[in-house]
Design an enzyme around this catalytic site. Sequence first.
Site, PDB file in Angstrom:
ATOM      1  N   HIS A   1      -3.103  10.995   1.100  1.00 60.00           N
ATOM      2  CA  HIS A   1      -2.496  10.745   2.409  1.00 60.00           C
ATOM      3  C   HIS A   1      -1.879  12.080   2.868  1.00 60.00           C
ATOM      4  O   HIS A   1      -0.670  12.179   3.070  1.00 60.00           O
ATOM      5  CB  HIS A   1      -1.467   9.616   2.307  1.00 60.00           C
ATOM      6  CG  HIS A   1      -1.160   8.948   3.620  1.00 60.00           C
ATOM      7  ND1 HIS A   1      -1.253   7.593   3.824  1.00 60.00           N
ATOM      8  CD2 HIS A   1      -0.759   9.458   4.812  1.00 60.00           C
ATOM      9  CE1 HIS A   1      -0.909   7.293   5.072  1.00 60.00           C
ATOM     10  NE2 HIS A   1      -0.601   8.411   5.692  1.00 60.00           N
TER      11      HIS A   1
ATOM     12  N   ASN B   1      -6.993   1.513  10.045  1.00 60.42           N
ATOM     13  CA  ASN B   1      -5.673   1.666  10.649  1.00 60.42           C
ATOM     14  C   ASN B   1      -5.844   1.506  12.150  1.00 60.42           C
ATOM     15  O   ASN B   1      -6.689   2.176  12.760  1.00 60.42           O
ATOM     16  CB  ASN B   1      -5.083   3.050  10.359  1.00 60.42           C
ATOM     17  CG  ASN B   1      -4.741   3.231   8.879  1.00 60.42           C
ATOM     18  OD1 ASN B   1      -4.829   2.285   8.096  1.00 60.42           O
ATOM     19  ND2 ASN B   1      -4.343   4.437   8.518  1.00 60.42           N
TER      20      ASN B   1
ATOM     21  N   GLU C   1      -7.222   8.274   6.744  1.00 66.49           N
ATOM     22  CA  GLU C   1      -7.495   8.896   8.038  1.00 66.49           C
ATOM     23  C   GLU C   1      -7.968  10.353   7.920  1.00 66.49           C
ATOM     24  O   GLU C   1      -7.286  11.271   8.385  1.00 66.49           O
ATOM     25  CB  GLU C   1      -6.242   8.854   8.936  1.00 66.49           C
ATOM     26  CG  GLU C   1      -5.783   7.460   9.255  1.00 66.49           C
ATOM     27  CD  GLU C   1      -4.729   7.416  10.378  1.00 66.49           C
ATOM     28  OE1 GLU C   1      -4.439   8.475  10.967  1.00 66.49           O
ATOM     29  OE2 GLU C   1      -4.207   6.335  10.658  1.00 66.49           O
TER      30      GLU C   1
ATOM     31  N   ARG D   1       0.847  -1.193   0.000  1.00 67.46           N
ATOM     32  CA  ARG D   1       0.000   0.000   0.000  1.00 67.46           C
ATOM     33  C   ARG D   1       0.882   1.243   0.000  1.00 67.46           C
ATOM     34  O   ARG D   1       1.687   1.425   0.909  1.00 67.46           O
ATOM     35  CB  ARG D   1      -0.904   0.006   1.243  1.00 67.46           C
ATOM     36  CG  ARG D   1      -1.686   1.291   1.392  1.00 67.46           C
ATOM     37  CD  ARG D   1      -2.582   1.300   2.638  1.00 67.46           C
ATOM     38  NE  ARG D   1      -3.210   2.599   2.735  1.00 67.46           N
ATOM     39  CZ  ARG D   1      -3.172   3.385   3.805  1.00 67.46           C
ATOM     40  NH1 ARG D   1      -2.575   2.998   4.921  1.00 67.46           N
ATOM     41  NH2 ARG D   1      -3.753   4.566   3.787  1.00 67.46           N
TER      42      ARG D   1
ATOM     43  N   GLU E   1      -3.133  -0.317   8.098  1.00 71.93           N
ATOM     44  CA  GLU E   1      -1.925   0.064   8.845  1.00 71.93           C
ATOM     45  C   GLU E   1      -1.996  -0.552  10.229  1.00 71.93           C
ATOM     46  O   GLU E   1      -3.045  -0.503  10.890  1.00 71.93           O
ATOM     47  CB  GLU E   1      -1.810   1.584   9.056  1.00 71.93           C
ATOM     48  CG  GLU E   1      -1.438   2.352   7.834  1.00 71.93           C
ATOM     49  CD  GLU E   1      -1.327   3.865   8.107  1.00 71.93           C
ATOM     50  OE1 GLU E   1      -1.003   4.268   9.256  1.00 71.93           O
ATOM     51  OE2 GLU E   1      -1.564   4.628   7.166  1.00 71.93           O
TER      52      GLU E   1
ATOM     53  N   TYR F   1      -3.810   1.332  15.872  1.00 73.31           N
ATOM     54  CA  TYR F   1      -2.593   1.485  16.677  1.00 73.31           C
ATOM     55  C   TYR F   1      -2.832   1.268  18.160  1.00 73.31           C
ATOM     56  O   TYR F   1      -1.992   0.739  18.860  1.00 73.31           O
ATOM     57  CB  TYR F   1      -1.968   2.878  16.458  1.00 73.31           C
ATOM     58  CG  TYR F   1      -1.383   2.996  15.073  1.00 73.31           C
ATOM     59  CD1 TYR F   1      -0.112   2.502  14.808  1.00 73.31           C
ATOM     60  CD2 TYR F   1      -2.108   3.540  14.022  1.00 73.31           C
ATOM     61  CE1 TYR F   1       0.441   2.559  13.530  1.00 73.31           C
ATOM     62  CE2 TYR F   1      -1.578   3.593  12.734  1.00 73.31           C
ATOM     63  CZ  TYR F   1      -0.305   3.106  12.501  1.00 73.31           C
ATOM     64  OH  TYR F   1       0.229   3.142  11.240  1.00 73.31           O
TER      65      TYR F   1
HETATM   66  C1  FCB Z   1      -1.010   6.982  10.901  1.00 78.09           C
HETATM   67  C2  FCB Z   1      -0.676   7.598   9.567  1.00 78.09           C
HETATM   68  C3  FCB Z   1       0.658   7.156   9.006  1.00 78.09           C
HETATM   69  C4  FCB Z   1       1.706   7.054  10.101  1.00 78.09           C
HETATM   70  C5  FCB Z   1       1.199   6.245  11.256  1.00 78.09           C
HETATM   71  C6  FCB Z   1       2.212   6.058  12.375  1.00 78.09           C
HETATM   72  O1  FCB Z   1      -1.915   7.786  11.571  1.00 78.09           O
HETATM   73  O2  FCB Z   1      -1.671   7.272   8.625  1.00 78.09           O
HETATM   74  O3  FCB Z   1       1.018   8.043   7.986  1.00 78.09           O
HETATM   75  O4  FCB Z   1       2.140   8.297  10.458  1.00 78.09           O
HETATM   76  O5  FCB Z   1       0.053   6.842  11.784  1.00 78.09           O
END
Ligand code: FCB
Length: 445
Positions: A122, A292, A167, A78, A351, A294
């Site tokens: 992006h 995404n 995002e 990607r 992500e 995290y």
């Molecule tokens: C996300 C973003 C990506 C990167 C990661 C750590 O929010 O999409 O570009 O910065 O975090």
Amino acid sequence: MDAMPAIPEDFLIGAATAAYQIEGGVDEDGRGPSIWDVFCREPGRIHGGDTGDVAADHYHRYADDVREMQALGLDAYRFSIAWPRLYPNGDSRLNERGLDFYQRLAESLLDAGIRPFATLFHWDLPAALQERGGWANRDTALRFADYAHTVFRRLGSLIPHFITLNEPGTYTLMGHVLGEHAPGLQSLETAVAVSHHLLLGHGFAVQAFRAENLPGAQIGLTNVLSPVRPKTGAAADRAAAARVDAVSNRWFLEPVLHRRYPDLLREAGVDRVVQPGDFAIVSQPIDFLGVNYYRSTIASASPSDPLLGASMEEPGQTRTAMGWGVDPDGLHQLLLDLHAEAPNLPVYITENGAAYPDVLTGRDVHDANRVAFLREHLEAALAARAAGADVRGWFVWSLLDNFEWAFGYSKRFGVLYVDYPTQARIWKDSARWLQSVCQRRRTEG
Ligand code: FCB
């Protein structure tokens, strides 16, 4: 590894990047400035005064990087297309050389047996469009649709998966409320308009995509999602969690899935920018949702907080170098919840990854923490899939160490270590681990 369930054949393993974070070559082949080029030049905005001018030099090294991906055994990659390479002035003049770069990239990926996923936005808006109000100006959604249409027409036969926006929530909030990302504004009113026009641009792009009728190609949208739980069962904490959820997750999901904004956004005045017919555009059916992931959030009531009346913590036994709590169960829950909310919508985890303070010793980076992070999250995704969630793939953020926005080069997310002075790519232990996952899946398949 041993505990990891088998990876289904139609579940893709990939890695992700974004144009401004890796390409460099900002003045080359007719590229125009983006808002990030401008923002990086404002004193104090970026850690250490870093810029994306050179980044990981991927613009020149893309062929080598594709070879690395092939050696890793990735199914998919990607990347994002830089709008200002194609439309340097933000108007209708197409820069063919910008398009050529992505054509070459897509062709090299296909030659290497790697499936391209291309994100159209992006965060690197052409600076010329910001001068006309950026995404706060409804016209930007139309400019985006024109740009997207060009990409579909010219590259649609090479790229099977498109993602309209990455995002939009982060872009809106970090760039227009907190002012920590480009364009560096702090205005809730502007942010609300930006958010709606982003979603409108997404919808127009989906319409343009359908009009091209590309056989087998798919389109979706990528949101960052963070499951929110109340700290206690008290009504005030539950209400605080609902507000945080509205801003972090529901704001950019409900208009697409359910043709409405959460109440909190209506209170913030979003109706002022919504025109009749907009929801029909915004909620065009998509082929998949990109997620995404995290971290997750625990919210409690905090009346002194001016924005949401909430304070937030992140669950997790350990933290990454970003200070983010590590919570793979949050991903599992999120995928099951999404499946319950939209049972027919396939999901790609577009992500997932972590920054750690990597140390290069000789030619080695022993990033056991990242290996554990990736393994636990992949297992969580596979477990959700086994429990019925339609998860079709998982992309590591990131292929390479890169320009981490306001943190500059101080945070490393790659499975490939980038030695910036020489631009050498060095395999971290996590790259070897990823390779073993891809290999094992091939022998099982
Ligand atoms: C996300 C973003 C990506 C990167 C990661 C750590 O929010 O999409 O570009 O910065 O975090």
